[in-house]
Design a protein around this motif. Structure first.
Motif, PDB file in Angstrom:
ATOM      1  N   TRP A 195      27.869  37.962  52.348  1.00 24.88           N
ATOM      2  CA  TRP A 195      28.365  38.620  51.142  1.00 24.88           C
ATOM      3  C   TRP A 195      28.926  39.996  51.450  1.00 24.88           C
ATOM      4  O   TRP A 195      28.408  40.733  52.287  1.00 24.88           O
ATOM      5  N   ASN A 196      29.996  40.335  50.744  1.00 20.95           N
ATOM      6  CA  ASN A 196      30.578  41.667  50.778  1.00 20.95           C
ATOM      7  C   ASN A 196      30.956  42.016  49.346  1.00 20.95           C
ATOM      8  O   ASN A 196      31.484  41.161  48.626  1.00 20.95           O
ATOM      9  N   LYS A 197      30.689  43.250  48.912  1.00 16.85           N
ATOM     10  CA  LYS A 197      30.915  43.590  47.505  1.00 16.85           C
ATOM     11  C   LYS A 197      32.383  43.468  47.096  1.00 16.85           C
ATOM     12  O   LYS A 197      32.690  43.247  45.925  1.00 16.85           O
ATOM     13  N   PHE A 198      33.288  43.607  48.054  1.00 24.05           N
ATOM     14  CA  PHE A 198      34.707  43.435  47.752  1.00 24.05           C
ATOM     15  C   PHE A 198      35.109  41.959  47.846  1.00 24.05           C
ATOM     16  O   PHE A 198      35.727  41.411  46.949  1.00 24.05           O
ATOM     17  N   PRO A 240      27.469  43.163  43.127  1.00 24.89           N
ATOM     18  CA  PRO A 240      26.331  42.784  43.971  1.00 24.89           C
ATOM     19  C   PRO A 240      26.337  41.290  44.262  1.00 24.89           C
ATOM     20  O   PRO A 240      27.081  40.527  43.627  1.00 24.89           O
ATOM     21  N   PRO A 241      25.528  40.835  45.216  1.00 24.80           N
ATOM     22  CA  PRO A 241      25.499  39.417  45.588  1.00 24.80           C
ATOM     23  C   PRO A 241      25.384  38.489  44.385  1.00 24.80           C
ATOM     24  O   PRO A 241      24.542  38.681  43.508  1.00 24.80           O
ATOM     25  N   GLY A 242      26.271  37.504  44.345  1.00 21.85           N
ATOM     26  CA  GLY A 242      26.275  36.530  43.264  1.00 21.85           C
ATOM     27  C   GLY A 242      27.290  36.810  42.178  1.00 21.85           C
ATOM     28  O   GLY A 242      27.545  35.949  41.325  1.00 21.85           O
ATOM     29  N   THR A 243      27.888  38.010  42.181  1.00 18.75           N
ATOM     30  CA  THR A 243      28.890  38.347  41.167  1.00 18.75           C
ATOM     31  C   THR A 243      30.078  37.403  41.266  1.00 18.75           C
ATOM     32  O   THR A 243      30.603  37.156  42.354  1.00 18.75           O
ATOM     33  N   SER A 244      30.512  36.879  40.142  1.00 22.13           N
ATOM     34  CA  SER A 244      31.632  35.938  40.144  1.00 22.13           C
ATOM     35  C   SER A 244      32.325  35.956  38.790  1.00 22.13           C
ATOM     36  O   SER A 244      31.727  36.328  37.778  1.00 22.13           O
ATOM     37  N   GLY A 245      33.598  35.581  38.782  1.00 15.72           N
ATOM     38  CA  GLY A 245      34.325  35.422  37.531  1.00 15.72           C
ATOM     39  C   GLY A 245      35.066  36.646  37.048  1.00 15.72           C
ATOM     40  O   GLY A 245      35.575  36.651  35.924  1.00 15.72           O
ATOM     41  N   LYS A 246      35.182  37.681  37.864  1.00 13.58           N
ATOM     42  CA  LYS A 246      35.899  38.882  37.434  1.00 13.58           C
ATOM     43  C   LYS A 246      37.410  38.748  37.602  1.00 13.58           C
ATOM     44  O   LYS A 246      38.159  39.654  37.234  1.00 13.58           O
ATOM     45  N   PHE A 247      37.844  37.648  38.182  1.00 11.69           N
ATOM     46  CA  PHE A 247      39.273  37.385  38.383  1.00 11.69           C
ATOM     47  C   PHE A 247      39.445  35.879  38.550  1.00 11.69           C
ATOM     48  O   PHE A 247      38.470  35.157  38.797  1.00 11.69           O
TER      49      PHE A 247
END
Length: 296
Positions: free
Chosen positions: A198-201, A250-257
């Motif tokens: 995982w990478n925050k970007f 943070p790890p698991g973040t999804s759906g922002k684009f």
């Protein structure tokens, strides 16, 4: 391949390490301004003072005994009585002989490489190339494919260098390939997995280095292929994950684009590494894959 095997027979240095060193040196010479471009079969380069000896008044020395006296690395590898830095067999044998002073096993070869290059990353890159060559048992590993199936519904355009704002001012170091969530993401080259996680970007991402010393970066994945791990050898077309929209948090973040694959390419020159535009390569690989598909 024949020359690598020949020198292996004499020195016991594994052919795949000789091939890896040769390919590494060839690749950095192609992008460095302070090194001459490779112009022979073997890409390994010794600076004149390395070859002839630091205190040798003749930097073009070819007498093996004189070179040895001045503690140079040059040797006569083909038995013609000369130690020529322009002779492929002499050059390859000289590097093999240098490594032989440390040993022929993996750990001692790595020690020898570190003492020669003084760079951990270089040692790691060469060891990775050696693993690739050993795995496939050959050196003709130049096939490439598009990172998503060419028959999938996808779109992309050149966006390398565009501005990006999330996480601070920066530029876009890749090409975005928009496709449906979960569309297979494939390794584009023969290579080795250097990074996974995982990478925050970039969200869930994978980094693969190919035999030409190019690092391929796959980001915003929905997940990874089962059992894929760091250090694994991959080949063109092998599924490594799926298109997703992970990242920007943070790890698991999804759906922002919208779901897409961020595909980046980076070149290492033995000193530093930089990003370059992958779009021309992607377009070429897609075109070649289509042409090959028509031939079948």
């Amino acid at each position: 391949m024949k020359l690598y095997k020949k020198v292996e027979t004499v020195t016991q240095i594994p052919w795949y390490y000789l091939a890896a060193i040769d390919q590494y040196e060839r690749s950095i010479r192609q992008v460095r301004r302070d090194l001459p471009k490779p112009d022979s079969v073997i890409g390994i380069y010794f600076r004149p003072e390395e070859w002839s000896g630091l205190t040798n008044p003749n930097p073009l020395e070819e007498n093996p005994a004189t070179i040895q006296f001045f503690d140079g690395k040059g040797v006569d590898g083909d038995g013609d009585g000369k130690a020529s830095a322009k002779n492929d067999e002499d050059v390859l044998y000289a590097f093999a002989k240098y490594l032989l002073s440390y040993g022929v096993d993996h750990d001692n070869i790595k020690i020898g490489l570190w003492n020669y290059y003084h760079r951990d990353k270089t040692v790691s890159i060469i060891a990775g190339k050696a693993k690739i060559y050993r795995h496939f048992g050959r050196i003709d590993l130049d096939t490439q494919v598009f990172p998503v199936p060419i028959r999938s519904n996808h779109s992309y355009r050149s966006t390398w260098g565009s501005a990006r704002g999330w996480g601070g001012r920066r530029i876009h170091e890749g090409t975005d390939i928009f496709a449906g969530y979960g569309v297979p993401v494939r390794a584009t080259n023969y290579g080795i997995v250097e990074m996974k996680g995982w990478n925050k970007f970039g969200g869930w991402r994978i980094g693969i280095r190919d035999i030409n010393n190019t690092y391929h970066y796959f980001a915003h994945l929905s997940g990874f292929a089962k059992d894929l791990k760091i250090g694994q050898v991959v080949e063109p077309g092998m599924v490594i994950g799926g298109v997703g929209s992970s990242g920007y948090g943070p790890p698991g973040t999804s759906g922002k684009f919208p779901p897409h694959l961020h595909y980046g390419m980076y070149k290492d020159n033995g000193v530093t590494e930089w990003s370059f535009d992958p779009y021309p390569h992607l377009a070429k690989w897609k075109r070649m894959e289509r042409m090959n598909a028509r031939k079948k």
